[in-house]
Design a protein around this motif. Sequence first.
Motif, PDB file in Angstrom:
ATOM      1  N   CYS A  46      26.566  58.914   4.555  1.00 32.13           N
ATOM      2  CA  CYS A  46      27.699  58.654   5.384  1.00 32.13           C
ATOM      3  C   CYS A  46      27.148  58.729   6.655  1.00 32.13           C
ATOM      4  O   CYS A  46      27.919  58.179   7.562  1.00 32.13           O
ATOM      5  CB  CYS A  46      28.696  59.955   5.022  1.00 32.13           C
ATOM      6  SG  CYS A  46      29.801  59.753   3.250  1.00 32.13           S
TER       7      CYS A  46
ATOM      8  N   LEU B 288      25.909  55.354   7.869  1.00 36.54           N
ATOM      9  CA  LEU B 288      26.889  54.299   7.975  1.00 36.54           C
ATOM     10  C   LEU B 288      27.744  54.585   9.368  1.00 36.54           C
ATOM     11  O   LEU B 288      28.243  53.517  10.224  1.00 36.54           O
ATOM     12  CB  LEU B 288      27.897  54.624   6.734  1.00 36.54           C
ATOM     13  CG  LEU B 288      27.299  53.905   5.549  1.00 36.54           C
ATOM     14  CD1 LEU B 288      28.309  53.848   4.191  1.00 36.54           C
ATOM     15  CD2 LEU B 288      27.138  52.308   5.756  1.00 36.54           C
ATOM     16  N   TRP B 289      27.990  55.875   9.855  1.00 34.62           N
ATOM     17  CA  TRP B 289      28.603  56.265  10.786  1.00 34.62           C
ATOM     18  C   TRP B 289      27.976  55.651  12.016  1.00 34.62           C
ATOM     19  O   TRP B 289      28.795  55.079  13.027  1.00 34.62           O
ATOM     20  CB  TRP B 289      28.920  57.811  10.853  1.00 34.62           C
ATOM     21  CG  TRP B 289      29.554  58.194  12.135  1.00 34.62           C
ATOM     22  CD1 TRP B 289      28.983  58.420  13.357  1.00 34.62           C
ATOM     23  CD2 TRP B 289      30.860  58.389  12.258  1.00 34.62           C
ATOM     24  NE1 TRP B 289      30.071  58.874  14.311  1.00 34.62           N
ATOM     25  CE2 TRP B 289      31.109  58.932  13.789  1.00 34.62           C
ATOM     26  CE3 TRP B 289      31.986  58.498  11.549  1.00 34.62           C
ATOM     27  CZ2 TRP B 289      32.388  59.329  14.110  1.00 34.62           C
ATOM     28  CZ3 TRP B 289      33.218  58.781  11.813  1.00 34.62           C
ATOM     29  CH2 TRP B 289      33.535  59.083  12.907  1.00 34.62           C
ATOM     30  N   LEU B 290      26.740  55.815  12.190  1.00 38.23           N
ATOM     31  CA  LEU B 290      25.863  55.189  13.121  1.00 38.23           C
ATOM     32  C   LEU B 290      25.871  53.673  13.117  1.00 38.23           C
ATOM     33  O   LEU B 290      25.760  53.046  14.164  1.00 38.23           O
ATOM     34  CB  LEU B 290      24.478  55.934  13.243  1.00 38.23           C
ATOM     35  CG  LEU B 290      24.611  57.390  13.476  1.00 38.23           C
ATOM     36  CD1 LEU B 290      23.111  58.088  13.406  1.00 38.23           C
ATOM     37  CD2 LEU B 290      24.954  57.731  14.792  1.00 38.23           C
TER      38      LEU B 290
ATOM     39  N   VAL C 230      27.955  51.336  11.924  1.00 36.00           N
ATOM     40  CA  VAL C 230      29.119  50.309  11.972  1.00 36.00           C
ATOM     41  C   VAL C 230      29.229  49.532  13.078  1.00 36.00           C
ATOM     42  O   VAL C 230      30.015  48.527  12.927  1.00 36.00           O
ATOM     43  CB  VAL C 230      30.414  51.163  11.507  1.00 36.00           C
ATOM     44  CG1 VAL C 230      30.505  51.590  10.157  1.00 36.00           C
ATOM     45  CG2 VAL C 230      30.451  52.119  12.457  1.00 36.00           C
TER      46      VAL C 230
ATOM     47  N   VAL D 146      35.942  48.691  12.859  1.00 36.15           N
ATOM     48  CA  VAL D 146      35.041  49.748  13.042  1.00 36.15           C
ATOM     49  C   VAL D 146      35.730  51.208  13.305  1.00 36.15           C
ATOM     50  O   VAL D 146      35.267  52.056  12.422  1.00 36.15           O
ATOM     51  CB  VAL D 146      34.038  49.738  14.456  1.00 36.15           C
ATOM     52  CG1 VAL D 146      33.164  50.799  14.774  1.00 36.15           C
ATOM     53  CG2 VAL D 146      33.314  48.415  14.382  1.00 36.15           C
ATOM     54  N   GLN D 147      36.772  51.286  13.946  1.00 32.41           N
ATOM     55  CA  GLN D 147      37.700  52.556  13.966  1.00 32.41           C
ATOM     56  C   GLN D 147      38.046  52.781  12.545  1.00 32.41           C
ATOM     57  O   GLN D 147      37.874  53.861  12.186  1.00 32.41           O
ATOM     58  CB  GLN D 147      38.693  52.177  14.826  1.00 32.41           C
ATOM     59  CG  GLN D 147      38.405  52.069  16.379  1.00 32.41           C
ATOM     60  CD  GLN D 147      39.601  51.735  17.225  1.00 32.41           C
ATOM     61  OE1 GLN D 147      40.611  52.614  17.063  1.00 32.41           O
ATOM     62  NE2 GLN D 147      39.538  51.233  18.272  1.00 32.41           N
TER      63      GLN D 147
ATOM     64  N   LEU E 235      36.984  51.924   9.839  1.00 35.18           N
ATOM     65  CA  LEU E 235      35.795  52.169   8.708  1.00 35.18           C
ATOM     66  C   LEU E 235      35.168  53.652   8.886  1.00 35.18           C
ATOM     67  O   LEU E 235      34.940  54.306   7.939  1.00 35.18           O
ATOM     68  CB  LEU E 235      34.577  51.218   9.186  1.00 35.18           C
ATOM     69  CG  LEU E 235      34.634  49.999   8.204  1.00 35.18           C
ATOM     70  CD1 LEU E 235      33.584  49.083   9.094  1.00 35.18           C
ATOM     71  CD2 LEU E 235      34.509  50.124   6.894  1.00 35.18           C
ATOM     72  N   ARG E 236      35.226  54.140  10.043  1.00 37.86           N
ATOM     73  CA  ARG E 236      34.676  55.556  10.261  1.00 37.86           C
ATOM     74  C   ARG E 236      35.621  56.348   9.733  1.00 37.86           C
ATOM     75  O   ARG E 236      35.082  57.630   9.362  1.00 37.86           O
ATOM     76  CB  ARG E 236      34.539  55.631  11.805  1.00 37.86           C
ATOM     77  CG  ARG E 236      33.365  55.167  12.633  1.00 37.86           C
ATOM     78  CD  ARG E 236      32.972  55.439  13.787  1.00 37.86           C
ATOM     79  NE  ARG E 236      31.800  55.007  14.241  1.00 37.86           N
ATOM     80  CZ  ARG E 236      31.173  55.147  15.642  1.00 37.86           C
ATOM     81  NH1 ARG E 236      32.240  54.995  16.530  1.00 37.86           N
ATOM     82  NH2 ARG E 236      30.068  54.776  15.649  1.00 37.86           N
ATOM     83  N   TRP E 237      37.020  56.365   9.658  1.00 41.01           N
ATOM     84  CA  TRP E 237      37.674  57.131   8.843  1.00 41.01           C
ATOM     85  C   TRP E 237      37.504  57.038   7.247  1.00 41.01           C
ATOM     86  O   TRP E 237      37.662  57.951   6.584  1.00 41.01           O
ATOM     87  CB  TRP E 237      39.451  56.879   9.156  1.00 41.01           C
ATOM     88  CG  TRP E 237      39.789  57.210  10.393  1.00 41.01           C
ATOM     89  CD1 TRP E 237      39.688  57.001  11.736  1.00 41.01           C
ATOM     90  CD2 TRP E 237      40.427  58.751  10.676  1.00 41.01           C
ATOM     91  NE1 TRP E 237      40.117  57.922  12.617  1.00 41.01           N
ATOM     92  CE2 TRP E 237      40.666  58.861  11.940  1.00 41.01           C
ATOM     93  CE3 TRP E 237      40.802  59.859   9.727  1.00 41.01           C
ATOM     94  CZ2 TRP E 237      41.156  60.123  12.352  1.00 41.01           C
ATOM     95  CZ3 TRP E 237      41.235  61.051  10.257  1.00 41.01           C
ATOM     96  CH2 TRP E 237      41.511  61.027  11.563  1.00 41.01           C
TER      97      TRP E 237
ATOM     98  N   ILE F  92      34.480  56.574   5.623  1.00 42.26           N
ATOM     99  CA  ILE F  92      33.270  56.618   5.303  1.00 42.26           C
ATOM    100  C   ILE F  92      33.297  58.090   4.259  1.00 42.26           C
ATOM    101  O   ILE F  92      32.470  58.004   3.359  1.00 42.26           O
ATOM    102  CB  ILE F  92      32.249  56.763   6.473  1.00 42.26           C
ATOM    103  CG1 ILE F  92      32.091  55.367   7.068  1.00 42.26           C
ATOM    104  CG2 ILE F  92      31.290  57.732   6.157  1.00 42.26           C
ATOM    105  CD1 ILE F  92      31.160  55.693   8.491  1.00 42.26           C
TER     106      ILE F  92
END
Length: 473
Positions: A96, A99-101, A103, A116-117, A119-121, A123
């Motif tokens: 996780c 992936l946060w870094l 995306v 991108v916004q 996707l971060r939610w 993860i």
Amino acid sequence: MKGQTSLKQKLLKGGLYLAVRQLIGSALSLISILVIARVLGPENYGIVTIATGILLFTIWTGKLGLDVYLIRQPDLPPDSAEQILAFYNTVGVGLCGILWLAVPLFELWTGQAIVVQVLRWLIPVIWLEMVASASISMMERELHFDQVGLIETIAQAANYLLAIPLVLANFSYWGPIYGWILQYALLMFMGRRCYPVRWRWRWRWNFIREALRCGLAYSGSNLIVSLKALTLPLFVSRFAGLEAAGIIGIATRLADQLGLFRLVISRLSISAIAKLIGNPEATRRAVSQGIVYQGLIVGPPFALFACCAIWVIPLVFGEQWLPSVPIFTLIAVARLIDSVFNLHIATLYAAGHNREVAKFNAWYVGLFWVATWLLLPPLGAWGYGLSEIFSLLSYTFVHGSLARLSGSPDYQDGIWLVVATLPPLLAGPWVSPLISLPLFIGSYGLLFLMRSSIRKIPLELYAVWQSRKVVST
């Protein structure tokens, strides 16, 4: 013989449990699609489709086949589930973070910053699903399909009960995203309640190394085919835009929901066919019979929906979604042919011929990606549908692999089912339902009239259902 009969009855009953779960889930999903897609429209729905495609790809590949190891391994050490849960805990958290870094790279490729916004939610869902899979895999290993079906149905229902009100309250694409988070949180909680696995963070490397050796043999080939999930995020969003991604996403979702029962047989086959591998003749018969079951439960729903789609889609989704109808028919043809070969792949897996499956998957995804690369820019969503058809050429490879293992299956009934399905399926988007529906009735009427081996299948399923009712009373 008695043991084989008992196994068949147990698997058929388990299949019926999963079928009921899939039916309920499909109904809930179709209701959610009706509301969410109609309110969001193709472009915003495309954002959801792209984000969830990346999420599902990461879930499928991040588990490294250890969930299948728990189901398939004949003899498990007593603490196997605990060891794999510990591995998923630590690796899941690390994945996780990576992936946060990572995306933002997606935005550089596609130019779609809003994804991108979202996707971060999403993860954290990856870690939730990995933790849940340790318990759910053990339930499947012990053939507790009734519990698995109940858990998955409740979690899915909770998703839609949250997502639909949020969409109606103008939360836009965030409604489905929050629904996904809730679904997997409940899946983890209920899975652990029904099959508790002791929580830990440390694992024994000696055990994990052996488990990965088996799991990666499976996930290596599975990783290749799961790359297809990245087609919408990487290719459609770049070459055709978010609206095309939404059109393709809804067509694919409808095809998946209408072909839901093929997943039941595929899910059961991993546990069942492994018990028959030592007997090539029994394996060949099982695959031949499975082809008929798959074609019968997939073809008619596809064809019937195609006959009514030009009435149904504008009525329930809106005129803006009408371009999805011809795309659906192309995807449905590919799903129908795919269902014929599902058990081929399961048999090769069970026999340990993972390299053969990996080669097939590489051909399949390679043909599909080459076709989408060439066809998407000039044809848009149509290019995606035609790419699905083009990739069917790869199934000649998997047929040859199975024929060398246990002999060629009997395709006669399967071919007749495909032949009966294609006329109403392909005609549906282009003629009035007043024409296509009689074509549907006539096509399948002739099929059942001519093939007694197909007529007996509904009777067999009914007999199994009745035996379940007798036992329960």
